[in-house]
Design a protein around this motif. Sequence first.
Motif, mmCIF file in Angstrom:
data_model
loop_
_atom_site.group_PDB
_atom_site.id
_atom_site.type_symbol
_atom_site.label_atom_id
_atom_site.label_comp_id
_atom_site.label_asym_id
_atom_site.label_seq_id
_atom_site.Cartn_x
_atom_site.Cartn_y
_atom_site.Cartn_z
ATOM 1 N N GLU A 23 50.752 44.867 46.533
ATOM 2 C CA GLU A 23 51.084 43.874 47.555
ATOM 3 C C GLU A 23 50.617 42.472 47.201
ATOM 4 O OE1 GLU A 23 50.089 41.317 50.911
ATOM 5 O OE2 GLU A 23 48.688 42.467 49.672
ATOM 6 N N PRO A 24 49.424 42.291 46.647
ATOM 7 C CA PRO A 24 48.985 40.914 46.348
ATOM 8 C C PRO A 24 49.857 40.241 45.291
ATOM 9 C CG PRO A 24 47.116 42.427 46.296
ATOM 10 C CD PRO A 24 48.357 43.268 46.356
ATOM 11 N N ASN A 25 50.567 41.003 44.498
ATOM 12 C CA ASN A 25 51.357 40.432 43.411
ATOM 13 C C ASN A 25 52.820 40.201 43.792
ATOM 14 O OD1 ASN A 25 49.044 40.720 41.680
ATOM 15 N ND2 ASN A 25 49.550 42.883 41.524
ATOM 16 N N VAL A 26 53.159 40.490 45.015
ATOM 17 C CA VAL A 26 54.542 40.312 45.471
ATOM 18 C C VAL A 26 54.600 39.132 46.443
ATOM 19 C CG1 VAL A 26 56.482 41.354 46.681
ATOM 20 C CG2 VAL A 26 55.040 42.765 45.198
ATOM 21 N N THR A 27 55.388 38.125 46.109
ATOM 22 C CA THR A 27 55.512 36.960 46.987
ATOM 23 C C THR A 27 56.818 37.040 47.766
ATOM 24 O OG1 THR A 27 56.757 35.548 45.478
ATOM 25 C CG2 THR A 27 54.374 35.655 45.170
ATOM 26 N N THR A 28 56.898 36.212 48.796
ATOM 27 C CA THR A 28 58.124 36.177 49.585
ATOM 28 C C THR A 28 59.311 35.763 48.707
ATOM 29 O OG1 THR A 28 57.463 33.955 50.281
ATOM 30 C CG2 THR A 28 57.056 35.749 51.813
ATOM 31 N N ARG A 100 46.228 51.217 47.592
ATOM 32 C CA ARG A 100 45.852 50.533 46.364
ATOM 33 C C ARG A 100 44.934 49.350 46.625
ATOM 34 N NH1 ARG A 100 48.219 47.331 41.274
ATOM 35 N NH2 ARG A 100 47.225 45.504 42.121
ATOM 36 N N ASP A 101 45.254 48.564 47.653
ATOM 37 C CA ASP A 101 44.452 47.376 47.957
ATOM 38 C C ASP A 101 43.945 47.434 49.389
ATOM 39 O OD1 ASP A 101 44.864 45.642 45.470
ATOM 40 O OD2 ASP A 101 46.917 46.195 45.979
ATOM 41 N N LEU A 102 43.462 48.605 49.761
ATOM 42 C CA LEU A 102 43.133 48.872 51.156
ATOM 43 C C LEU A 102 42.174 47.853 51.759
ATOM 44 C CD1 LEU A 102 43.706 50.878 53.408
ATOM 45 C CD2 LEU A 102 41.794 52.248 52.615
ATOM 46 N N PHE B 97 31.714 43.821 44.457
ATOM 47 C CA PHE B 97 33.018 43.150 44.380
ATOM 48 C C PHE B 97 33.983 43.955 43.501
ATOM 49 C CE2 PHE B 97 31.499 41.816 40.268
ATOM 50 C CZ PHE B 97 32.649 41.593 39.522
ATOM 51 N N LEU B 98 33.444 44.537 42.450
ATOM 52 C CA LEU B 98 34.276 45.298 41.515
ATOM 53 C C LEU B 98 34.894 46.508 42.198
ATOM 54 C CD1 LEU B 98 35.225 45.864 38.608
ATOM 55 C CD2 LEU B 98 33.060 47.055 38.230
ATOM 56 N N TYR B 99 34.115 47.184 43.024
ATOM 57 C CA TYR B 99 34.598 48.386 43.683
ATOM 58 C C TYR B 99 35.533 48.056 44.846
ATOM 59 C CZ TYR B 99 31.339 50.919 40.811
ATOM 60 O OH TYR B 99 30.702 51.453 39.731
ATOM 61 N N ARG B 100 35.282 46.926 45.464
ATOM 62 C CA ARG B 100 36.111 46.517 46.601
ATOM 63 C C ARG B 100 37.580 46.376 46.219
ATOM 64 N NH1 ARG B 100 36.979 41.846 50.981
ATOM 65 N NH2 ARG B 100 38.900 41.375 49.926
ATOM 66 N N ASP B 101 37.818 45.754 45.063
ATOM 67 C CA ASP B 101 39.202 45.526 44.615
ATOM 68 C C ASP B 101 39.435 46.149 43.243
ATOM 69 O OD1 ASP B 101 40.281 43.641 46.779
ATOM 70 O OD2 ASP B 101 38.396 42.685 46.236
ATOM 71 N N LEU B 102 38.943 47.356 43.089
ATOM 72 C CA LEU B 102 38.904 47.992 41.778
ATOM 73 C C LEU B 102 40.259 48.040 41.086
ATOM 74 C CD1 LEU B 102 36.942 49.363 39.847
ATOM 75 C CD2 LEU B 102 37.431 51.527 40.969
ATOM 76 N N VAL B 103 41.251 48.578 41.758
ATOM 77 C CA VAL B 103 42.554 48.756 41.130
ATOM 78 C C VAL B 103 43.159 47.398 40.777
ATOM 79 C CG1 VAL B 103 44.902 49.615 41.436
ATOM 80 C CG2 VAL B 103 42.957 50.944 42.273
ATOM 81 N N ASP B 104 43.060 46.467 41.686
ATOM 82 C CA ASP B 104 43.635 45.144 41.446
ATOM 83 C C ASP B 104 42.963 44.464 40.257
ATOM 84 O OD1 ASP B 104 45.559 43.224 42.366
ATOM 85 O OD2 ASP B 104 43.873 41.956 42.959
ATOM 86 N N ILE B 105 41.653 44.490 40.224
ATOM 87 C CA ILE B 105 40.923 43.821 39.139
ATOM 88 C C ILE B 105 41.233 44.470 37.795
ATOM 89 C CG2 ILE B 105 38.613 43.405 38.187
ATOM 90 C CD1 ILE B 105 37.638 43.030 41.097
ATOM 91 N N LEU B 106 41.206 45.798 37.757
ATOM 92 C CA LEU B 106 41.424 46.484 36.488
ATOM 93 C C LEU B 106 42.878 46.369 36.021
ATOM 94 C CD1 LEU B 106 39.263 49.713 36.833
ATOM 95 C CD2 LEU B 106 38.611 47.454 35.995
ATOM 96 N N SER B 107 43.799 46.277 36.960
ATOM 97 C CA SER B 107 45.210 46.224 36.568
ATOM 98 C C SER B 107 45.549 44.899 35.887
ATOM 99 C CB SER B 107 46.109 46.401 37.793
ATOM 100 O OG SER B 107 46.081 45.235 38.600
#
Lengths: 210, 210
Positions: A23-28, A100-102, B97-107
């Motif tokens: 979701e964070p990587n998808v823009t309008t 994924r980005d809960l 912080f790393l665990y909070r956005d783990l998937v996003d950061i690692l991706s």
Amino acid sequence: MAPRQTRERILETSLAMFNAQGEPNVTTNHIADELEISPGNLYYHFRNKEDIVEQVFTRYEVRMDDALLVPEGRLPNLEDVWMQLHMVFECMWDYRFLYRDLVDILSRNRKLKAHFARILTRAASSAAAVLRGLAAGGILRATEDEIRATAENVLLVATFWMNFSIVRNARGEVGQDDLTHGIYQVMLLIAPFLRDAERAHLNTLAQAYR
Amino acid sequence: MAPRQTRERILETSLAMFNAQGEPNVTTNHIADELEISPGNLYYHFRNKEDIVEQVFTRYEVRMDDALLVPEGRLPNLEDVWMQLHMVFECMWDYRFLYRDLVDILSRNRKLKAHFARILTRAASSAAAVLRGLAAGGILRATEDEIRATAENVLLVATFWMNFSIVRNARGEVGQDDLTHGIYQVMLLIAPFLRDAERAHLNTLAQAYR
DNA sequence: GTCTATATAGGGATAGAC
DNA sequence: GTCTATCCCTATATAGAC
């Protein structure tokens, strides 16, 4: 085009893109491009991106509420647990962008956070009720404290199983196979409390996914 | 100011801000503002934001590698497990912080993803080794399959415990108390396999955190 | 209902003076 | 090593024509 239809297409495409790219990587603009409509048109149908996320979330919520229904009027068996886990995991899969980005998604939106917390509470009740049902049916032996702690772990493992799969595989995508593995992993949480016959059966089934 | 010092201050402040606000919500300008230096100065010390994240991650990795060391030359006891979980959870807390956005950061970063996967592999080995040690010492009874599955669940619960806490509390921050709860929650994963005396003891301790 | 055009804002990053 | 100034780019969102 009829208003209903465009609105619907936006929601469907947004969900697909959120799931595919996060979701964070998808823009309008991305969404509008993909649909081959103008950004202005998109904003005619939705106030902003968060509005889209909320509408998608509402559908998720309805679906998950249904998946969490516990069969009434009789004691559950292991087959019921199996079935319910499939329902729940398939719902999570279809809305995997949310998981994924809960934390990030919920932290931006109090309403979503409250609703998700409500779902977790329902899930906890559901899990505990099923475990108590299994105990009442003699399929499982556990104290009330053990049931409560196990229900909590079931929730946690289910909620974050997909993230765990993504993060553990150094490369490669997560697919439906991993979901099945996740279901087994949840079953193995309750395995130690099962009657010998059921535990042995479950462990045999689980061999394929270790 | 001496180069070492500014560089060091940037890393420390970045970590603090990432932990407080979430890495996606902290920009290079925010960091510079907080330090009362110019954005240009920040970019003199680091190529870009990702560079900062990588350097912070490196420190995390060193710390976690240390926490995952298994005491050698003797069989582990429950006290060792307790201690090691504290080390690991404190490390996770300091770099939450790393665990909070783990998937996003690692991706976004293949290198980080590979390194984190490596840490997970080490953690899995460590957990399995400790469980086997407990079994060898007669403290725990479990088959090799049960040990493997339990080690996997230990990893998952530990990795995502903080996110679970954040998401479950409809409001309010997560603090050190929740960490202690998380440690108990992990212990309860292995409880069913413990000798009666140890299990009873653990369940008594866990009452306070249910 | 949909488009084009554009306003606004902010983040990432660099050049060049000091 | 640090600052000022600035550029580029992208994202959100709106105005007004069609």
